[in-house]
Design a protein around this motif. Structure first.
Motif, mmCIF file in Angstrom:
data_model
loop_
_atom_site.group_PDB
_atom_site.id
_atom_site.type_symbol
_atom_site.label_atom_id
_atom_site.label_comp_id
_atom_site.label_asym_id
_atom_site.label_seq_id
_atom_site.Cartn_x
_atom_site.Cartn_y
_atom_site.Cartn_z
ATOM 1 N N ASN A 122 -99.406 -19.490 -13.304
ATOM 2 C CA ASN A 122 -99.473 -20.571 -12.257
ATOM 3 C C ASN A 122 -98.590 -20.317 -11.145
ATOM 4 O O ASN A 122 -97.584 -20.235 -11.184
ATOM 5 N N THR A 134 -104.334 -20.358 -8.594
ATOM 6 C CA THR A 134 -104.276 -21.851 -8.996
ATOM 7 C C THR A 134 -105.534 -21.917 -10.109
ATOM 8 O O THR A 134 -106.362 -21.087 -10.177
ATOM 9 N N GLU A 135 -105.520 -23.010 -10.481
ATOM 10 C CA GLU A 135 -106.621 -23.262 -11.494
ATOM 11 C C GLU A 135 -108.046 -23.139 -10.883
ATOM 12 O O GLU A 135 -108.910 -22.631 -11.385
ATOM 13 N N LYS A 139 -110.504 -19.829 -11.433
ATOM 14 C CA LYS A 139 -112.133 -20.257 -11.975
ATOM 15 C C LYS A 139 -112.928 -19.568 -11.146
ATOM 16 O O LYS A 139 -114.180 -19.142 -11.285
ATOM 17 N N ILE A 151 -110.849 -23.206 -19.383
ATOM 18 C CA ILE A 151 -109.245 -23.211 -19.197
ATOM 19 C C ILE A 151 -108.332 -23.999 -19.986
ATOM 20 O O ILE A 151 -108.585 -25.113 -20.012
ATOM 21 N N HIS A 153 -103.970 -24.848 -21.003
ATOM 22 C CA HIS A 153 -102.749 -24.816 -20.310
ATOM 23 C C HIS A 153 -101.653 -24.462 -21.360
ATOM 24 O O HIS A 153 -101.687 -25.050 -22.472
ATOM 25 N N SER A 226 -104.722 -30.679 -19.515
ATOM 26 C CA SER A 226 -103.502 -30.694 -18.968
ATOM 27 C C SER A 226 -102.756 -32.257 -18.722
ATOM 28 O O SER A 226 -101.718 -32.237 -18.526
ATOM 29 N N PHE A 234 -102.018 -20.500 -17.296
ATOM 30 C CA PHE A 234 -103.285 -20.654 -17.658
ATOM 31 C C PHE A 234 -103.845 -19.485 -18.652
ATOM 32 O O PHE A 234 -103.702 -18.434 -18.607
ATOM 33 N N ILE A 236 -107.213 -18.417 -20.493
ATOM 34 C CA ILE A 236 -108.684 -18.705 -20.266
ATOM 35 C C ILE A 236 -109.302 -17.901 -21.195
ATOM 36 O O ILE A 236 -109.314 -16.679 -21.448
#
Length: 240
Positions: A122, A134-135, A139, A151, A153, A226, A234, A236
């Motif tokens: 992150n 970033t998330e 993505k 995803i 955490h 989260s 993350f 994934i």
């Protein structure tokens, strides 16, 4: 790093299957990652390459007896003709300069419906990587290649104590301790901007009063929700 990655590989065992390609973060984890994956019986063979060695060779690891793994080097050209059910890349993406090339490589390695499992730092807590993650941004990148993306955490962040050179930046024991530490940190900064006096005379006392929490293994288990908290990584799971 070992706790973070070993927990990820154990987590990956829930999804990984068949023939596995492991793009591992160094020689140390190359062995232990295979040991974790082979122990769970989800694969008979792990093909591995060290992501941090430019001259790294492709190698296979197979379990031949209890706690005994056979290691052999394979021709780099042979990998071009192989396809895998699962590909794993932990703690490597932040060092890549061309993300499209990176994702395309794993996409082409996978069989239809194969799974790609990776970890991503992150960027809110890791500003040293080549890219901003970033998330949402990661993505969007993955959606160009993979149809299903889940995803998770890992490693919740509560207090980083970034202005003190303490031995650990993990979670403090409780909210009152955290508030008191912030007050003391502010006083330190007012009295000694560069923390020279603290390093020479006060650090040992401070650590006795506020000992850093030693992270337990369960602190690193990835979770799928989260709950609005901040997490350092993350993890994934993608399907081709």
């Amino acid at each position: 790093m070992y706790k973070e990655n070993s927990t990820r590989y154990e987590f990956a065992s829930k999804f990984a299957h068949g023939k596995i390609f492991d793009y591992s973060p160094g020689v140390f984890m190359a062995y232990y990652s295979a040991k974790i994956l082979l122990k769970n019986g989800i694969s008979d063979e792990i093909v591995n390459v060290n992501a941090f060695d430019k001259n790294s060779v492709y190698a296979t690891r197979r379990k031949i007896k209890e706690n005994l793994i056979n290691y052999s080097i394979i021709d780099n050209n042979l990998i071009k003709n192989q396809s895998f059910d699962t590909a794993i890349s932990f703690d490597t993406i932040q060092f890549e300069k061309n993300l499209d090339k990176f994702f395309n490589k794993f996409f082409n390695l996978l069989k239809e419906n194969g799974e790609f499992i990776l970890s991503v730092p992150n960027s809110k807590f890791d500003s040293d990587s080549n890219c901003i993650f970033t998330e949402k941004s990661i993505k969007l990148l993955l959606e160009k290649y993979f149809k299903n993306i889940q995803i998770y955490h890992q490693k919740q962040i509560i207090d980083l104590d970034s202005n003190l050179s303490l031995t650990d930046t993990s979670i403090v024991k409780n909210q009152s301790n955290m508030s008191l530490k912030k007050i003391i940190r502010k006083l330190y900064s007012l009295a000694d901007k560069n923390f020279n006096f603290y390093e020479l005379y006060l650090k040992r006392i401070h650590l006795k009063l506020f000992p850093p929490k030693i992270s337990k293994k369960h602190d690193f288990i990835p979770i799928d929700n989260s709950d609005g908290n901040d997490y350092q990584y993350f993890v994934i799971v993608c399907k081709k």
